[in-house]
Design a protein around this motif. Structure first.
Motif, PDB file in Angstrom:
ATOM      1  N   ARG A 124       0.823  -1.209   0.000  1.00 30.97           N
ATOM      2  CA  ARG A 124       0.000   0.000   0.000  1.00 30.97           C
ATOM      3  C   ARG A 124       0.862   1.266   0.000  1.00 30.97           C
ATOM      4  NH1 ARG A 124      -5.722  -0.762   1.931  1.00 30.97           N
ATOM      5  NH2 ARG A 124      -6.088  -2.804   1.032  1.00 30.97           N
ATOM      6  N   ILE A 125       1.964   1.196   0.719  1.00 35.37           N
ATOM      7  CA  ILE A 125       2.873   2.349   0.744  1.00 35.37           C
ATOM      8  C   ILE A 125       3.501   2.532  -0.645  1.00 35.37           C
ATOM      9  CG2 ILE A 125       5.077   3.144   1.709  1.00 35.37           C
ATOM     10  CD1 ILE A 125       4.100   1.747   4.367  1.00 35.37           C
ATOM     11  N   TRP A 126       3.840   1.434  -1.250  1.00 34.00           N
ATOM     12  CA  TRP A 126       4.408   1.456  -2.605  1.00 34.00           C
ATOM     13  C   TRP A 126       3.418   2.109  -3.589  1.00 34.00           C
ATOM     14  CZ3 TRP A 126       5.835  -3.822  -5.365  1.00 34.00           C
ATOM     15  CH2 TRP A 126       6.484  -3.562  -6.582  1.00 34.00           C
ATOM     16  N   VAL A 127       2.168   1.662  -3.569  1.00 30.82           N
ATOM     17  CA  VAL A 127       1.155   2.238  -4.463  1.00 30.82           C
ATOM     18  C   VAL A 127       1.073   3.751  -4.243  1.00 30.82           C
ATOM     19  CG1 VAL A 127      -1.314   2.330  -5.007  1.00 30.82           C
ATOM     20  CG2 VAL A 127      -0.204   0.112  -4.652  1.00 30.82           C
ATOM     21  N   SER A 128       1.050   4.171  -2.981  1.00 32.88           N
ATOM     22  CA  SER A 128       0.914   5.611  -2.706  1.00 32.88           C
ATOM     23  C   SER A 128       2.116   6.373  -3.273  1.00 32.88           C
ATOM     24  CB  SER A 128       0.778   5.871  -1.204  1.00 32.88           C
ATOM     25  OG  SER A 128       2.016   5.702  -0.536  1.00 32.88           O
ATOM     26  N   PHE A 135      -8.078   2.497  -6.290  1.00 32.39           N
ATOM     27  CA  PHE A 135      -7.125   1.474  -6.735  1.00 32.39           C
ATOM     28  C   PHE A 135      -7.038   0.348  -5.701  1.00 32.39           C
ATOM     29  CE2 PHE A 135      -2.981  -0.330  -7.784  1.00 32.39           C
ATOM     30  CZ  PHE A 135      -2.956  -0.242  -9.168  1.00 32.39           C
ATOM     31  N   LEU A 136      -6.973   0.726  -4.430  1.00 25.79           N
ATOM     32  CA  LEU A 136      -6.828  -0.316  -3.406  1.00 25.79           C
ATOM     33  C   LEU A 136      -8.134  -1.047  -3.132  1.00 25.79           C
ATOM     34  CD1 LEU A 136      -4.181   1.354  -1.210  1.00 25.79           C
ATOM     35  CD2 LEU A 136      -3.972  -0.767  -2.463  1.00 25.79           C
ATOM     36  N   HIS A 137      -9.240  -0.402  -3.457  1.00 29.75           N
ATOM     37  CA  HIS A 137     -10.511  -1.112  -3.372  1.00 29.75           C
ATOM     38  C   HIS A 137     -10.554  -2.197  -4.451  1.00 29.75           C
ATOM     39  CE1 HIS A 137     -14.706  -1.693  -2.492  1.00 29.75           C
ATOM     40  NE2 HIS A 137     -14.988  -1.592  -3.780  1.00 29.75           N
ATOM     41  N   ARG A 138     -10.056  -1.839  -5.617  1.00 30.02           N
ATOM     42  CA  ARG A 138     -10.074  -2.768  -6.762  1.00 30.02           C
ATOM     43  C   ARG A 138      -8.959  -3.821  -6.638  1.00 30.02           C
ATOM     44  NH1 ARG A 138     -10.648  -5.420 -10.662  1.00 30.02           N
ATOM     45  NH2 ARG A 138     -11.106  -4.920 -12.828  1.00 30.02           N
ATOM     46  N   PHE A 139      -7.774  -3.385  -6.163  1.00 34.14           N
ATOM     47  CA  PHE A 139      -6.624  -4.304  -6.039  1.00 34.14           C
ATOM     48  C   PHE A 139      -6.097  -4.237  -4.606  1.00 34.14           C
ATOM     49  CE2 PHE A 139      -6.441  -2.318 -10.344  1.00 34.14           C
ATOM     50  CZ  PHE A 139      -6.881  -3.409 -11.066  1.00 34.14           C
ATOM     51  N   ALA A 197      -3.993  -9.066 -12.259  1.00 34.22           N
ATOM     52  CA  ALA A 197      -4.930  -8.243 -13.036  1.00 34.22           C
ATOM     53  C   ALA A 197      -4.448  -8.051 -14.467  1.00 34.22           C
ATOM     54  CB  ALA A 197      -5.084  -6.882 -12.365  1.00 34.22           C
ATOM     55  N   ASP A 198      -5.420  -7.901 -15.346  1.00 31.40           N
ATOM     56  CA  ASP A 198      -5.165  -7.591 -16.740  1.00 31.40           C
ATOM     57  C   ASP A 198      -4.727  -6.121 -16.834  1.00 31.40           C
ATOM     58  OD1 ASP A 198      -5.694  -7.736 -19.673  1.00 31.40           O
ATOM     59  OD2 ASP A 198      -7.218  -6.276 -19.097  1.00 31.40           O
ATOM     60  N   GLU A 199      -3.761  -5.838 -17.717  1.00 26.29           N
ATOM     61  CA  GLU A 199      -3.240  -4.464 -17.812  1.00 26.29           C
ATOM     62  C   GLU A 199      -4.352  -3.453 -18.126  1.00 26.29           C
ATOM     63  OE1 GLU A 199       0.633  -3.409 -19.957  1.00 26.29           O
ATOM     64  OE2 GLU A 199      -0.875  -2.405 -21.173  1.00 26.29           O
ATOM     65  N   GLY A 200      -5.326  -3.870 -18.952  1.00 23.39           N
ATOM     66  CA  GLY A 200      -6.417  -2.953 -19.301  1.00 23.39           C
ATOM     67  C   GLY A 200      -7.206  -2.531 -18.064  1.00 23.39           C
ATOM     68  N   ALA A 201      -7.423  -3.470 -17.140  1.00 22.90           N
ATOM     69  CA  ALA A 201      -8.175  -3.152 -15.919  1.00 22.90           C
ATOM     70  C   ALA A 201      -7.369  -2.209 -15.029  1.00 22.90           C
ATOM     71  CB  ALA A 201      -8.500  -4.443 -15.165  1.00 22.90           C
ATOM     72  N   VAL A 202      -6.050  -2.402 -15.007  1.00 27.65           N
ATOM     73  CA  VAL A 202      -5.190  -1.526 -14.188  1.00 27.65           C
ATOM     74  C   VAL A 202      -5.196  -0.111 -14.781  1.00 27.65           C
ATOM     75  CG1 VAL A 202      -2.843  -1.161 -13.331  1.00 27.65           C
ATOM     76  CG2 VAL A 202      -3.759  -3.482 -13.503  1.00 27.65           C
ATOM     77  N   LEU A 203      -5.073  -0.037 -16.099  1.00 30.59           N
ATOM     78  CA  LEU A 203      -5.068   1.285 -16.738  1.00 30.59           C
ATOM     79  C   LEU A 203      -6.408   1.982 -16.552  1.00 30.59           C
ATOM     80  CD1 LEU A 203      -3.146   0.456 -20.042  1.00 30.59           C
ATOM     81  CD2 LEU A 203      -2.328   1.856 -18.148  1.00 30.59           C
ATOM     82  N   LYS A 204      -7.485   1.210 -16.594  1.00 34.60           N
ATOM     83  CA  LYS A 204      -8.811   1.810 -16.399  1.00 34.60           C
ATOM     84  C   LYS A 204      -8.900   2.450 -15.014  1.00 34.60           C
ATOM     85  CE  LYS A 204     -12.891   3.013 -17.367  1.00 34.60           C
ATOM     86  NZ  LYS A 204     -13.021   4.164 -18.257  1.00 34.60           N
ATOM     87  N   CYS A 205      -8.352   1.778 -14.029  1.00 32.12           N
ATOM     88  CA  CYS A 205      -8.388   2.278 -12.655  1.00 32.12           C
ATOM     89  C   CYS A 205      -7.485   3.516 -12.510  1.00 32.12           C
ATOM     90  CB  CYS A 205      -7.898   1.169 -11.733  1.00 32.12           C
ATOM     91  SG  CYS A 205      -8.702   1.149 -10.170  1.00 32.12           S
ATOM     92  N   TRP A 206      -6.488   3.611 -13.368  1.00 31.86           N
ATOM     93  CA  TRP A 206      -5.502   4.702 -13.307  1.00 31.86           C
ATOM     94  C   TRP A 206      -5.936   5.871 -14.203  1.00 31.86           C
ATOM     95  CZ3 TRP A 206      -1.230   3.634 -10.201  1.00 31.86           C
ATOM     96  CH2 TRP A 206      -0.203   4.578 -10.203  1.00 31.86           C
TER      97      TRP A 206
END
Ligand code: SF4
Length: 369
Positions: free
Chosen positions: A34-38, A57-61, A70-79
């Motif tokens: 979580r710290i890394w994501v932030s 993002f953390l709700h989803r992952f 996760a599929d890259e498309g789903a990650v990009l959608k969240c971003w």
């Protein structure tokens, strides 16, 4: 600065941080993931912008393994909308590497630094905050504080000065509590030692600050001249066929990699936007189209250039899609577009497009009634 002054600086800064730090979700966890994501999100992005993205993002992952799978498309959608999409792609790939080797975020500099997208800043921030390791972070806020505090003449934006700022940050780092100290220095830069009108009168380091003592705060940080940001003109076509529109996917590497967009490209010098639209579509996807009405003109600024997009509605006249550049294509209904990750510049004209296509649909329905 003498050893006694450095010890005083640490005491003052740590006390100030305990009393003034903002309550932020990544400060309520010791989970390295979580710290890394932030920290990835906070690179080139302000806290208030990153916050809703971080929560979503953390709700989803919620775990590294979920992100890794996760599929890259789903990650990009969240971003989507946060920009600098290479950060999201790299985080996704790095999570997969970590998951493949046991699932624990590495606590060793070399192993963590070797992951995709992990540079010196991310490595120092995550290892110090999550694992209490003595690595000093240097970001824009830290550079500004150090430049003023120590009256450093080196331009803060010059790559050649990176080592100097890092050496100074290493010297000041409180090795007993490196994570808090790093965050305190960044927080001071964000809240007190701000780019314009720093609040020196309330600063815990005022008595130690060289620039303040010399009455020269506004002279620091120094900056090397930056190049003017060029503007690119591009034409984009919304090709409509049987109630669907054509979207293409950008190749995985490079600017906006992996995102979906409407086909088009740069306008050549002297070329009319509509002509460029038809030419680019033919070159990029092999379709012959009739370039119709202009739909919108939008501007968007990226980090190294600005773009002015001329958007046209186009009718498919013939040919099958043959890709020359994009990695994939889809004919989608307009309502499906919301499920794809698109660059911000495309989002800027989507409302016009939706209204115009709805308008054309209702006219068609009326005339056939
Ligand atoms: Fe920044 Fe002013 Fe504090 Fe110096 S005294 S560190 S210039 S806020």
């Amino acid at each position: 600065m003498t050893a006694a002054e450095i010890a005083r600086l640490r005491r003052r800064l740590n006390a100030w941080y305990r009393a003034n730090r903002r309550a932020l979700p990544w400060r309520e966890t010791h989970d390295p993931y979580r710290i890394w994501v932030s920290e990835v999100m906070l690179q080139q992005t302000q806290v208030k912008t990153a916050l809703p993205y971080y929560r979503r993002f953390l709700h989803r992952f919620p775990t590294l393994r979920r992100l890794a799978a996760a599929d890259e498309g789903a990650v990009l959608k969240c971003w989507e909308g946060l920009g600098y999409y290479a950060r999201a792609r790299n985080l996704n790939r790095a999570a997969a590497c970590v998951a493949a080797s046991g699932g624990r975020v590495p606590d060793c500099w070399d192993a963590f630094r070797a992951l995709p997208g992990v540079g010196d800043y991310i490595a120092a921030a995550v290892l110090s905050i999550a694992y209490d390791q003595p690595h000093a972070v240097v970001d824009g806020n830290v550079k500004r504080v150090l430049a003023r505090l120590l009256a450093l003449d080196a331009p803060a934006n010059a790559p050649a000065a990176t080592r100097l700022f890092q050496t100074q940050a290493d010297r000041l780092l409180d090795r007993g509590r490196p994570g808090d100290f790093n965050q305190a220095l960044m927080e001071l830069g964000a809240l007190v030692c701000t780019p314009r009108a720093p609040a020196c009168g309330t600063c815990p380091l005022e008595a130690l600050c060289r620039a303040r003592q010399d009455g020269a705060v506004e002279r620091f940080p120094r900056r090397a001249p930056v190049r003017r940001i060029p503007e690119v003109e591009a034409a984009v076509g919304v090709v409509v066929r049987n109630g669907r529109v054509l979207v293409t996917r950008r190749p995985p590497g490079g600017l906006l990699g992996g995102l979906w967009e409407f086909p088009g490209g740069k306008i050549e010098p002297g070329e009319a936007p509509a002509a460029a639209c038809g030419r680019e579509i033919e070159e990029e996807v092999g379709l012959r189209v009739e370039v119709g009405e202009p739909l919108a003109e939008v501007r968007h600024a990226y980090s190294h250039f600005r773009v002015r997009l001329h958007v046209f509605l186009c009718r498919h006249r013939g040919g099958r899609v043959r890709l020359n550049g994009p990695a994939a294509f889809r004919w989608v209904r307009l309502e499906e577009i919301d499920g794809l990750a698109l660059p911000k510049a495309n989002h800027k004209f989507l409302p016009f497009l939706k209204r115009r296509l709805a308008d054309l649909d209702s006219r068609r329905a009326r005339s056939s009634a």
